[in-house]
Design a protein around this motif. Structure first.
Motif, PDB file in Angstrom:
ATOM      1  N   SER A  92      15.323  56.438  52.181  1.00  0.00           N
ATOM      2  CA  SER A  92      16.692  55.731  52.000  1.00  0.00           C
ATOM      3  C   SER A  92      16.248  54.865  50.824  1.00  0.00           C
ATOM      4  O   SER A  92      15.301  53.938  50.881  1.00  0.00           O
ATOM      5  CB  SER A  92      17.132  55.203  53.105  1.00  0.00           C
ATOM      6  OG  SER A  92      18.072  54.309  52.967  1.00  0.00           O
ATOM      7  N   ASP A  93      17.405  54.503  49.850  1.00  0.00           N
ATOM      8  CA  ASP A  93      17.194  53.654  48.740  1.00  0.00           C
ATOM      9  C   ASP A  93      17.844  52.451  48.906  1.00  0.00           C
ATOM     10  O   ASP A  93      19.135  52.113  48.896  1.00  0.00           O
ATOM     11  CB  ASP A  93      17.561  54.461  47.486  1.00  0.00           C
ATOM     12  CG  ASP A  93      17.212  53.122  46.373  1.00  0.00           C
ATOM     13  OD1 ASP A  93      16.845  51.935  46.363  1.00  0.00           O
ATOM     14  OD2 ASP A  93      17.565  53.675  44.945  1.00  0.00           O
ATOM     15  N   PRO A  94      17.173  51.255  49.515  1.00  0.00           N
ATOM     16  CA  PRO A  94      17.886  50.176  50.023  1.00  0.00           C
ATOM     17  C   PRO A  94      18.633  49.442  48.698  1.00  0.00           C
ATOM     18  O   PRO A  94      19.755  48.877  48.824  1.00  0.00           O
ATOM     19  CB  PRO A  94      16.749  48.947  50.237  1.00  0.00           C
ATOM     20  CG  PRO A  94      15.732  49.979  50.789  1.00  0.00           C
ATOM     21  CD  PRO A  94      15.764  51.182  49.859  1.00  0.00           C
ATOM     22  N   ALA A  95      18.189  49.708  47.510  1.00  0.00           N
ATOM     23  CA  ALA A  95      18.787  49.058  46.301  1.00  0.00           C
ATOM     24  C   ALA A  95      20.299  49.685  46.052  1.00  0.00           C
ATOM     25  O   ALA A  95      21.294  49.049  45.707  1.00  0.00           O
ATOM     26  CB  ALA A  95      17.973  49.230  45.127  1.00  0.00           C
ATOM     27  N   TRP A 108      22.498  48.424  48.454  1.00  0.00           N
ATOM     28  CA  TRP A 108      22.816  47.113  48.261  1.00  0.00           C
ATOM     29  C   TRP A 108      24.310  47.026  47.322  1.00  0.00           C
ATOM     30  O   TRP A 108      25.030  46.267  47.448  1.00  0.00           O
ATOM     31  CB  TRP A 108      21.578  46.304  47.834  1.00  0.00           C
ATOM     32  CG  TRP A 108      21.806  44.905  47.226  1.00  0.00           C
ATOM     33  CD1 TRP A 108      22.095  44.792  45.894  1.00  0.00           C
ATOM     34  CD2 TRP A 108      21.867  43.822  47.790  1.00  0.00           C
ATOM     35  NE1 TRP A 108      22.127  43.276  45.872  1.00  0.00           N
ATOM     36  CE2 TRP A 108      21.958  42.787  46.994  1.00  0.00           C
ATOM     37  CE3 TRP A 108      21.606  43.383  49.206  1.00  0.00           C
ATOM     38  CZ2 TRP A 108      22.046  41.407  47.585  1.00  0.00           C
ATOM     39  CZ3 TRP A 108      21.490  42.021  49.615  1.00  0.00           C
ATOM     40  CH2 TRP A 108      21.741  40.943  48.771  1.00  0.00           C
ATOM     41  N   MET A 109      23.936  47.835  46.364  1.00  0.00           N
ATOM     42  CA  MET A 109      25.127  48.033  45.444  1.00  0.00           C
ATOM     43  C   MET A 109      26.070  48.669  45.892  1.00  0.00           C
ATOM     44  O   MET A 109      27.348  48.623  44.973  1.00  0.00           O
ATOM     45  CB  MET A 109      24.336  48.521  44.168  1.00  0.00           C
ATOM     46  CG  MET A 109      23.362  47.722  43.554  1.00  0.00           C
ATOM     47  SD  MET A 109      23.910  45.891  43.322  1.00  0.00           S
ATOM     48  CE  MET A 109      25.349  46.147  42.119  1.00  0.00           C
ATOM     49  N   GLY A 110      26.225  49.594  46.745  1.00  0.00           N
ATOM     50  CA  GLY A 110      27.442  50.308  47.232  1.00  0.00           C
ATOM     51  C   GLY A 110      27.618  51.522  46.340  1.00  0.00           C
ATOM     52  O   GLY A 110      26.763  51.887  45.538  1.00  0.00           O
ATOM     53  N   PRO A 111      28.667  52.439  46.943  1.00  0.00           N
ATOM     54  CA  PRO A 111      28.565  53.505  46.367  1.00  0.00           C
ATOM     55  C   PRO A 111      28.907  53.806  44.883  1.00  0.00           C
ATOM     56  O   PRO A 111      28.689  54.827  44.306  1.00  0.00           O
ATOM     57  CB  PRO A 111      29.783  54.384  47.219  1.00  0.00           C
ATOM     58  CG  PRO A 111      30.483  53.211  47.655  1.00  0.00           C
ATOM     59  CD  PRO A 111      29.470  52.028  47.798  1.00  0.00           C
ATOM     60  N   ARG A 112      29.774  52.947  44.351  1.00  0.00           N
ATOM     61  CA  ARG A 112      29.966  53.037  42.745  1.00  0.00           C
ATOM     62  C   ARG A 112      29.027  52.411  41.797  1.00  0.00           C
ATOM     63  O   ARG A 112      29.264  52.407  40.777  1.00  0.00           O
ATOM     64  CB  ARG A 112      31.397  52.737  42.691  1.00  0.00           C
ATOM     65  CG  ARG A 112      32.461  53.938  42.825  1.00  0.00           C
ATOM     66  CD  ARG A 112      34.027  53.383  42.784  1.00  0.00           C
ATOM     67  NE  ARG A 112      33.994  52.670  44.085  1.00  0.00           N
ATOM     68  CZ  ARG A 112      35.150  52.258  44.470  1.00  0.00           C
ATOM     69  NH1 ARG A 112      36.268  52.438  43.597  1.00  0.00           N
ATOM     70  NH2 ARG A 112      35.612  51.626  45.585  1.00  0.00           N
ATOM     71  N   GLU A 166      21.661  51.550  36.233  1.00  0.00           N
ATOM     72  CA  GLU A 166      21.295  50.432  35.666  1.00  0.00           C
ATOM     73  C   GLU A 166      21.366  49.033  36.637  1.00  0.00           C
ATOM     74  O   GLU A 166      20.499  48.307  36.910  1.00  0.00           O
ATOM     75  CB  GLU A 166      22.003  49.584  34.478  1.00  0.00           C
ATOM     76  CG  GLU A 166      21.652  50.526  32.998  1.00  0.00           C
ATOM     77  CD  GLU A 166      22.464  51.566  32.778  1.00  0.00           C
ATOM     78  OE1 GLU A 166      23.839  51.241  32.336  1.00  0.00           O
ATOM     79  OE2 GLU A 166      22.271  52.713  33.199  1.00  0.00           O
ATOM     80  N   GLN A 167      22.807  49.113  37.177  1.00  0.00           N
ATOM     81  CA  GLN A 167      22.890  48.094  38.187  1.00  0.00           C
ATOM     82  C   GLN A 167      22.049  48.146  39.285  1.00  0.00           C
ATOM     83  O   GLN A 167      21.397  46.987  40.042  1.00  0.00           O
ATOM     84  CB  GLN A 167      24.227  48.199  38.903  1.00  0.00           C
ATOM     85  CG  GLN A 167      25.282  47.799  37.827  1.00  0.00           C
ATOM     86  CD  GLN A 167      26.821  48.017  38.250  1.00  0.00           C
ATOM     87  OE1 GLN A 167      27.114  49.205  38.874  1.00  0.00           O
ATOM     88  NE2 GLN A 167      27.685  47.164  38.036  1.00  0.00           N
ATOM     89  N   ILE A 168      21.649  49.647  39.796  1.00  0.00           N
ATOM     90  CA  ILE A 168      20.628  49.855  40.952  1.00  0.00           C
ATOM     91  C   ILE A 168      19.409  49.358  40.697  1.00  0.00           C
ATOM     92  O   ILE A 168      18.567  48.877  41.442  1.00  0.00           O
ATOM     93  CB  ILE A 168      20.677  51.316  41.411  1.00  0.00           C
ATOM     94  CG1 ILE A 168      22.001  51.681  42.091  1.00  0.00           C
ATOM     95  CG2 ILE A 168      19.626  51.778  42.484  1.00  0.00           C
ATOM     96  CD1 ILE A 168      22.328  53.041  42.326  1.00  0.00           C
TER      97      ILE A 168
END
Ligand code: ADP
Ligand code: MG
Lengths: 336, 338
Positions: B32-35, B38-42, B46-48
């Motif tokens: 599972s990718d915590p990052a 953290w950022m949410g589904p959308r 880059e944000q991730i």
């Protein structure tokens, strides 16, 4: 020394006790009769399993297990039947009129309480003392049983004391209520030989000082000879002979007593333990018909197997046998 | 005694350190990718990626672990991936609810279990004993969720005398608000003299606490009964009878104390075990405690939250064990603390 014309303090009459077991009842006690007079020391001897401890606990109205049942008989203390006493009456008598010294003081003292706890409890319960008075009296009694530094000992736990000190604490508890009858079930068996001697001397001194009647159960014939006024010999749940101690030693009348005494020197002369004698201990799963000792008796006759001899008086002595030995009788010697 | 206690605490810390390592590894091998979470589904790639750097997930695992431990040493348990709140703050908010429930449940278990076991033993084979044994066997064998449902059906739906779920009535909470305090509602409302709140809290505690207490109460009763029966056979208890002590004196003053020491370990283990069943109880009764928090953390792979809960519960186990050892030494002078 007892005088037979006095009224007995304790009278056991036709006491039968059995255990319910998965294999059917075990007839453990079938005691015709036993008297104990005020102030006398009565030794109770017999092989292991002959019912000595059962007799002792029944005297206190304490059965050893839930399976045990008294099927008949009376235990009269001061004329009062303890087997029919209410729990409240028994609580009143135990520890106050009758008390008991247990065989193994390590097992009989509660490991998680200081040894002073039950002693103080007994003094408050049976002598109605207030805490401060009870403490004072406890110190006096501990001094009487020759415990050094009583104040410190009161706070000690059983595992912190020596075997001899533990048994002295037991004795202190036993005399605390000022009993008229003391039941001592092999009080020295669990102790070291050197300590045994001290404890016996102490018991002897206390008995003389207080005039307490003692039912003294033991394996040790040497101790009986020193302490007891009279001796009762038990076999297979019954008393087979009662006699003043010197007379029993010099001239036993029951063949079992004779074999018992004859066998002593052959074992260790120093410890004078009751040895095993020929034959087997009786099978307690069958209700005894004739004399319990008949299967092992060298003098057995047909009558012994079909009829039960009862303890009958002959002067100061009593014997339950159809063929009692006379003084100098040599009939058992071949087997002894 | 103090030296012993300190040594046990030191040992407990070592155990907890080992546990953090194991939990950390297990939480991080879950695919599972915590990052991303953290950022949410959308979120964009880059944000991730930025979040990964921000959360330190770009570093090697051992560096992450050491950083986690360094933070923990300062009392920082990290930030929850799911709530974006410091885990410590989340736990502090949830903890009083759970502790209140567990404490009330366990007190109930002891208050019912010990007398039940003692009376069963004292009146062995009497109707009292039979009843006691039926009650204890039943309470041990009932599944927790089933018992919870039955209690809700009876006391909420049929009788209507107890609330269905939650920690306190929502209207009471608005009309008689509690000032911030320890977080233990019973204690706070009592201290603030807020009786409506206290009453509502107590009513809400009933069913979950009974549910939680059922299993340990039954087990404690059985343990105490068998332990008492064994003690009754001992010479030192026969001695009490031989000296004319009454049965109730023998039972409550003497035998109970003898029976308690060996039963204590089992009682403590049962408590630790029922800590696990609070998760279920909290779910059924919508109790806002650690159980619910942990369940949510697991389903969202919120590893800082998982670790926080795990470490906290493990610390509780360790503390419980030390307490039991000390209590045993207090009850039984033969126990040497060494
Ligand atoms: N708890 C018990 N259950 C069954 N039988 C017992 C029990 N206690 C004693 N007995 C029986 O009673 C007999 C006498 O026992 P006991 O009085 O202890 O003998 P003693 O003290 O003379 O060695 C034993 O041989 C045994 O058969
Ligand atoms: Mg015996």
């Amino acid at each position: 020394m007892a005088e037979p014309q006095r009224l007995p303090l304790l009278e056991i009459r036709n006491l039968s006790l059995e255990f319910a077991t998965p294999l059917g009842p075990v007839y453990a006690l079938n005691l015709g009769g036993l008297d104990l007079y005020p102030g006398e020391v009565l030794g109770l001897v017999g092989e292991s399993g002959s019912g000595k401890s059962l007799t002792a606990s029944t005297v206190l109205g304490l059965l050893p297990s839930r399976r045990a049942r008294v099927t008949s008989g009376q235990v009269l203390f001061d004329g009062r039947d303890l087997l029919r006493a209410t729990p409240a009456e028994l609580q009143h008598i135990r520890g106050r009129d009758i008390s008991m010294i247990f065989q193994d003081p390590m097992a009989a003292l509660n490991p998680v309480f200081p040894v002073g706890e039950p002693l103080l409890r007994i003094l408050r319960l049976h002598r109605g003392l207030r805490p401060a008075e009870a403490r004072h009296e406890a110190l006096r009694i501990l001094d009487e049983v020759q415990i050094p530094d009583p104040a410190a000992i009161l706070r000690r736990y059983p595992h912190e004391l020596s075997g001899g000190q533990r048994q002295r604490i037991m004795i202190a508890m036993a005399i605390a209520g000022g009993p008229r009858l003391l039941v001592a079930d092999e009080p020295t068996t669990a102790l070291d030989v050197t300590v045994q001697e001290q404890v016996i001397r102490l018991l002897q001194a206390l008995q003389r000082a207080h005039g307490t009647a003692v039912l003294f159960i033991t394996h040790n014939m040497g101790v009986v000879a020193r302490l007891a006024d009279r001796v009762a010999v038990m076999y297979g749940g019954d008393v087979v002979e009662v006699a003043p101690v010197a007379e029993l030693f010099s001239a036993p009348r029951h063949p079992y007593s004779r074999l018992l005494l004859d066998a002593i020197p052959r074992v260790s002369a120093r410890r004078e333990r009751l040895p095993a004698i020929g034959g087997e201990v009786p099978d307690l799963r069958r209700r005894p018909v004739g004399c319990a000792f008949a299967p092992r008796c060298p003098l057995v006759t047909a009558r012994c197997l079909s009829e039960r001899p009862s303890l009958s008086a002959a002067g100061a002595r009593q014997v339950a046998c159809f063929h009692p030995l006379a003084a100098g009788d040599s009939r058992t010697e071949a087997l002894a | 005694m103090w030296a012993y206690t300190l040594r046990r605490i030191a040992l407990g810390i070592v155990v907890l350190l080992g546990l953090t390592l194991v939990t950390f590894l297990i939480a991080r091998v879950v695919p599972s990718d915590p990052a991303a979470r953290w950022m949410g589904p959308r979120a964009t790639a880059e944000q991730i990626g930025a979040a990964r750097v921000k959360l330190g997930l770009d570093k090697p695992l051992y560096v992450q672990y050491l950083r986690y431990m360094a933070d923990m040493a300062r009392g920082d348990l990290g930030t929850s991936i799911r709530t974006h709140q410091p885990v410590r703050k989340d736990l502090a908010a949830m903890l009083p609810a759970t502790v209140e429930l567990v404490v009330v449940g366990m007190v109930l278990a002891v208050l019912v279990g010990i007398p039940l076991g003692v009376l069963s033993a004292m009146f062995r084979d009497s109707p009292m004993d039979h009843l006691g044994r039926v009650v204890s066997v039943t309470s041990v064998s009932l599944p927790t969720f089933w018992l919870a449902m039955i209690l809700q059906l009876v006391f909420f739906k049929s009788l209507g005398i107890l609330p269905l779920a939650d920690r306190v009535d929502s209207i009471i909470k608005l009309t008689y608000p509690l000032r911030p305090g320890t977080g233990f509602y019973l204690l706070d409302s009592l201290l603030q003299g807020n009786w409506p709140f206290f009453h509502s809290t107590l009513a809400h505690l009933m069913l979950p606490a009974v549910t939680l207490a059922a299993y340990p109460a039954g087990l404690v009763a059985r343990m105490i009964r068998s332990s008492m029966l064994e003690v009754y056979q001992e010479d030192y208890i026969r001695l009490g009878r031989a000296f004319g002590f009454s049965e109730s004196l023998i039972t409550f003053r003497y035998a109970l104390r003898n029976a308690l020491a060996p039963a204590l370990t089992v009682i403590a283990l049962t408590f630790a075990y029922s800590l696990g069943s609070t998760f279920l109880v909290e779910a059924v009764f919508n109790w806002p405690g650690m159980g619910k928090y942990a369940a949510d953390a697991v389903t969202t792979a919120d590893y800082p939250a998982i670790m926080g809960v795990t470490i906290f519960i493990a610390a509780l186990y360790v503390a419980l064990n030390i307490l039991v050892d000390i209590a045993q030494a207090v009850l039984d002078p033969r126990v040497q603390l060494s």
